[in-house]
Structure formats: C-alpha cells, structure tokens
Design a protein around this motif. Structure first.
Motif, PDB file in Angstrom:
ATOM      1  N   ARG A  40       0.843  -1.194   0.000  1.00 42.84           N
ATOM      2  CA  ARG A  40       0.000   0.000   0.000  1.00 42.84           C
ATOM      3  C   ARG A  40       0.877   1.242   0.000  1.00 42.84           C
ATOM      4  NH1 ARG A  40      -2.638  -0.763   6.073  1.00 42.84           N
ATOM      5  NH2 ARG A  40      -0.726  -0.333   7.272  1.00 42.84           N
ATOM      6  N   VAL A  50       2.487  -5.165   2.934  1.00 44.28           N
ATOM      7  CA  VAL A  50       1.353  -5.519   3.783  1.00 44.28           C
ATOM      8  C   VAL A  50       1.335  -7.016   4.086  1.00 44.28           C
ATOM      9  CG1 VAL A  50      -1.166  -5.573   3.958  1.00 44.28           C
ATOM     10  CG2 VAL A  50      -0.031  -3.594   2.915  1.00 44.28           C
ATOM     11  N   SER A  65       2.020  -4.233  11.402  1.00 45.55           N
ATOM     12  CA  SER A  65       0.921  -3.285  11.554  1.00 45.55           C
ATOM     13  C   SER A  65      -0.444  -3.879  11.211  1.00 45.55           C
ATOM     14  CB  SER A  65       1.173  -2.054  10.684  1.00 45.55           C
ATOM     15  OG  SER A  65       1.300  -2.430   9.324  1.00 45.55           O
ATOM     16  N   VAL A  66      -0.472  -5.009  10.508  1.00 47.55           N
ATOM     17  CA  VAL A  66      -1.756  -5.590  10.100  1.00 47.55           C
ATOM     18  C   VAL A  66      -1.986  -6.983  10.669  1.00 47.55           C
ATOM     19  CG1 VAL A  66      -1.652  -4.251   7.964  1.00 47.55           C
ATOM     20  CG2 VAL A  66      -0.943  -6.657   7.952  1.00 47.55           C
ATOM     21  N   PHE A  70      -5.626  -8.477   9.167  1.00 45.78           N
ATOM     22  CA  PHE A  70      -5.677  -8.775   7.733  1.00 45.78           C
ATOM     23  C   PHE A  70      -5.359 -10.243   7.505  1.00 45.78           C
ATOM     24  CE2 PHE A  70      -4.555  -4.303   5.872  1.00 45.78           C
ATOM     25  CZ  PHE A  70      -5.521  -3.739   6.685  1.00 45.78           C
ATOM     26  N   MET A  85      -9.534  -7.514   5.010  1.00 44.67           N
ATOM     27  CA  MET A  85      -9.081  -6.489   5.945  1.00 44.67           C
ATOM     28  C   MET A  85     -10.193  -6.203   6.942  1.00 44.67           C
ATOM     29  SD  MET A  85      -7.175  -3.910   3.260  1.00 44.67           S
ATOM     30  CE  MET A  85      -8.698  -3.393   2.483  1.00 44.67           C
ATOM     31  N   LEU A  88     -10.491  -2.020  10.176  1.00 50.05           N
ATOM     32  CA  LEU A  88      -9.692  -1.040   9.456  1.00 50.05           C
ATOM     33  C   LEU A  88      -9.552   0.255  10.250  1.00 50.05           C
ATOM     34  CD1 LEU A  88     -11.019  -1.757   5.891  1.00 50.05           C
ATOM     35  CD2 LEU A  88      -8.601  -1.619   6.504  1.00 50.05           C
ATOM     36  N   LYS A  89      -8.400   0.861  10.114  1.00 51.27           N
ATOM     37  CA  LYS A  89      -8.077   2.103  10.810  1.00 51.27           C
ATOM     38  C   LYS A  89      -7.856   3.222   9.787  1.00 51.27           C
ATOM     39  CE  LYS A  89      -5.761  -0.626  14.372  1.00 51.27           C
ATOM     40  NZ  LYS A  89      -6.925  -0.586  15.293  1.00 51.27           N
ATOM     41  N   GLU A  91      -5.459   5.104   9.298  1.00 52.54           N
ATOM     42  CA  GLU A  91      -4.105   5.047   8.715  1.00 52.54           C
ATOM     43  C   GLU A  91      -3.965   3.966   7.656  1.00 52.54           C
ATOM     44  OE1 GLU A  91      -4.901   4.973  11.939  1.00 52.54           O
ATOM     45  OE2 GLU A  91      -3.700   3.501  13.056  1.00 52.54           O
ATOM     46  N   GLY A  92      -4.995   3.176   7.491  1.00 52.06           N
ATOM     47  CA  GLY A  92      -5.023   2.194   6.421  1.00 52.06           C
ATOM     48  C   GLY A  92      -5.459   2.778   5.085  1.00 52.06           C
ATOM     49  N   TYR A  96      -3.896   0.334  -2.615  1.00 53.28           N
ATOM     50  CA  TYR A  96      -3.388  -1.004  -2.380  1.00 53.28           C
ATOM     51  C   TYR A  96      -3.034  -1.655  -3.718  1.00 53.28           C
ATOM     52  CZ  TYR A  96      -4.594  -0.808   2.530  1.00 53.28           C
ATOM     53  OH  TYR A  96      -4.649  -0.477   3.868  1.00 53.28           O
TER      54      TYR A  96
END
Length: 121
Positions: A40, A50, A65-66, A70, A85, A88-89, A91-92, A96
């Motif tokens: 991403r 990712v 971070s995932v 994910f 996913m 989700l946040k 910052e995501g 992608y």
C-alpha cells in the motif's frame, strides 16, 4: 509474464471490513512459481509491504501493523489472491497494490494498477 488486476477497494468507516481481490493471469511459468504480495502507498510516502502468500505452499507473512486484522489467501481455481481487511483504521487509507515475484527472487516484477481504500474516522 503475469498480469494482475485488483478490485474491491472503496470507502469504509473505521472498524469496518473490506476484501480486496487480485486476479492473476499470464503466460510462461505457472503461479506455483510465484509469491503474490499486497502493498500500500499514500501520497508522499514509500510503498509499504502488507502481506505475501507463496502460491504453491500457501504460506503467508504479514507486516506487524496488520497482523491479526488482515488475512491473505488464494483461490487456485480462480487464480485469485484475496486480502481480507478487518478492523480497518484511518491510517489504512492508501492505494493497495498486488504484485508478484518469483520464489527465491527479492524483486516484485509485476504490479497491478492499484485500488483505493479510504477509511473514515
């Protein structure tokens, strides 16, 4: 050569879920020779790894971070890789990309066009 087409991006609220798809096609080596990854990128930042799946073995690896949110998977019959996913946040939010590399090689040679994911807070 491998052609990759992503789909499934969109707008989702924080805490929501999306599933991205990456349809693979091409000539030459079969997908069993490849690892397929998701990356991403946001404007002004470097592309970020990712997740990756090794097509033949089905083994996977994730960015810290995932992890736990994910899941990468593949459908052999459809030659498609998925990225589920969850939670989700904001910052995501990113474009992608799906990419492929030969197992044993470090460089991802083939890339899709990307799909936008926007997570609202």
């Amino acid at each position: 050569q491998v052609q990759l087409v992503e789909s499934g991006g969109g707008l989702v609220q924080a805490g929501g879920s999306l599933r991205l798809s990456c349809a693979a096609s091409g000539s030459g080596r079969t997908l069993s020779s490849y690892a397929l990854g998701w990356f991403r990128q946001t404007p002004g930042k470097e592309r970020e790894f990712v997740a990756v799946i090794y097509w033949s073995a089905g083994s996977t690896s994730y960015a810290d971070s995932v992890k736990g949110r994910f899941t990468i998977s593949r459908d052999n019959a459809k030659n498609t890789v998925y990225l589920q996913m969850n939670d989700l946040k904001p910052e995501g939010t990113a474009v992608y990309y799906c990419a492929s590399r030969l197992v044993g090689r470090p460089d991802y040679r083939y890339w899709g066009q990307g799909t936008q994911v926007t997570v609202s807070s």
